[in-house]
Design a protein around this motif. Structure first.
Motif, PDB file in Angstrom:
ATOM      1  N   ASP A  30       0.863  -1.186   0.000  1.00  0.00           N
ATOM      2  CA  ASP A  30       0.000   0.000   0.000  1.00  0.00           C
ATOM      3  C   ASP A  30       0.897   1.232   0.000  1.00  0.00           C
ATOM      4  O   ASP A  30       2.119   1.127   0.072  1.00  0.00           O
ATOM      5  N   ASP A  31       0.274   2.409  -0.094  1.00  0.00           N
ATOM      6  CA  ASP A  31       1.056   3.650  -0.127  1.00  0.00           C
ATOM      7  C   ASP A  31       1.844   3.859   1.159  1.00  0.00           C
ATOM      8  O   ASP A  31       2.926   4.438   1.133  1.00  0.00           O
ATOM      9  N   ARG A  32       1.326   3.399   2.290  1.00  0.00           N
ATOM     10  CA  ARG A  32       2.069   3.556   3.554  1.00  0.00           C
ATOM     11  C   ARG A  32       3.412   2.835   3.482  1.00  0.00           C
ATOM     12  O   ARG A  32       4.425   3.372   3.933  1.00  0.00           O
ATOM     13  N   ASP A  33       3.406   1.610   2.933  1.00  0.00           N
ATOM     14  CA  ASP A  33       4.670   0.879   2.757  1.00  0.00           C
ATOM     15  C   ASP A  33       5.615   1.658   1.852  1.00  0.00           C
ATOM     16  O   ASP A  33       6.800   1.817   2.158  1.00  0.00           O
ATOM     17  N   LEU A  34       5.091   2.133   0.745  1.00  0.00           N
ATOM     18  CA  LEU A  34       5.898   2.868  -0.224  1.00  0.00           C
ATOM     19  C   LEU A  34       6.520   4.106   0.425  1.00  0.00           C
ATOM     20  O   LEU A  34       7.727   4.351   0.306  1.00  0.00           O
ATOM     21  N   ILE A  35       5.721   4.869   1.142  1.00  0.00           N
ATOM     22  CA  ILE A  35       6.215   6.076   1.809  1.00  0.00           C
ATOM     23  C   ILE A  35       7.293   5.721   2.824  1.00  0.00           C
ATOM     24  O   ILE A  35       8.322   6.405   2.924  1.00  0.00           O
ATOM     25  N   GLU A  36       7.097   4.643   3.567  1.00  0.00           N
ATOM     26  CA  GLU A  36       8.093   4.227   4.556  1.00  0.00           C
ATOM     27  C   GLU A  36       9.407   3.827   3.891  1.00  0.00           C
ATOM     28  O   GLU A  36      10.489   4.205   4.351  1.00  0.00           O
ATOM     29  N   PHE A  37       9.353   3.078   2.788  1.00  0.00           N
ATOM     30  CA  PHE A  37      10.584   2.720   2.067  1.00  0.00           C
ATOM     31  C   PHE A  37      11.325   3.972   1.616  1.00  0.00           C
ATOM     32  O   PHE A  37      12.546   4.059   1.745  1.00  0.00           O
ATOM     33  N   LEU A  38      10.586   4.941   1.082  1.00  0.00           N
ATOM     34  CA  LEU A  38      11.211   6.166   0.590  1.00  0.00           C
ATOM     35  C   LEU A  38      11.768   6.998   1.737  1.00  0.00           C
ATOM     36  O   LEU A  38      12.855   7.574   1.620  1.00  0.00           O
ATOM     37  N   ARG A  39      11.053   7.042   2.847  1.00  0.00           N
ATOM     38  CA  ARG A  39      11.536   7.779   4.021  1.00  0.00           C
ATOM     39  C   ARG A  39      12.853   7.166   4.516  1.00  0.00           C
ATOM     40  O   ARG A  39      13.818   7.871   4.783  1.00  0.00           O
ATOM     41  N   ARG A  40      12.894   5.834   4.584  1.00  0.00           N
ATOM     42  CA  ARG A  40      14.109   5.141   5.043  1.00  0.00           C
ATOM     43  C   ARG A  40      15.282   5.357   4.094  1.00  0.00           C
ATOM     44  O   ARG A  40      16.434   5.299   4.509  1.00  0.00           O
ATOM     45  N   SER A  41      14.984   5.593   2.818  1.00  0.00           N
ATOM     46  CA  SER A  41      16.061   5.814   1.855  1.00  0.00           C
ATOM     47  C   SER A  41      16.511   7.277   1.814  1.00  0.00           C
ATOM     48  O   SER A  41      17.382   7.636   1.030  1.00  0.00           O
ATOM     49  N   GLY A  42      15.903   8.117   2.674  1.00  0.00           N
ATOM     50  CA  GLY A  42      16.368   9.497   2.789  1.00  0.00           C
ATOM     51  C   GLY A  42      15.465  10.553   2.189  1.00  0.00           C
ATOM     52  O   GLY A  42      15.878  11.700   2.046  1.00  0.00           O
TER      53      GLY A  42
END
Length: 69
Positions: A30-42
């Protein structure tokens, strides 16, 4: 040059692989997962770029759709 973030086509079992500059970040369901991956990547404001084609390319399906292909 294309968008640095690619959300690939939904997999047969659901979820979409996410890559940033060719590096696999994970499988988003879902978008929450996507946002979290992007947040973790900086990318702290990841939620703001999901619909910006300069940042994110959605391949092989509707944007924001994660169900099985």
């Amino acid at each position: 040059m294309g968008a640095p973030i690619v959300v690939h086509a939904p997999s047969p079992t659901g979820g979409r692989r996410v890559t940033a500059r060719g590096e696999i970040l994970g499988l988003a369901y879902d978008d929450r997962d996507l946002i979290e991956f992007l947040r973790r990547s900086g990318l702290p404001d990841a939620g703001r770029v999901l619909d910006d084609p300069q940042w994110v390319e959605w391949r092989g399906g509707r944007a924001h759709a994660y169900e099985a292909a």
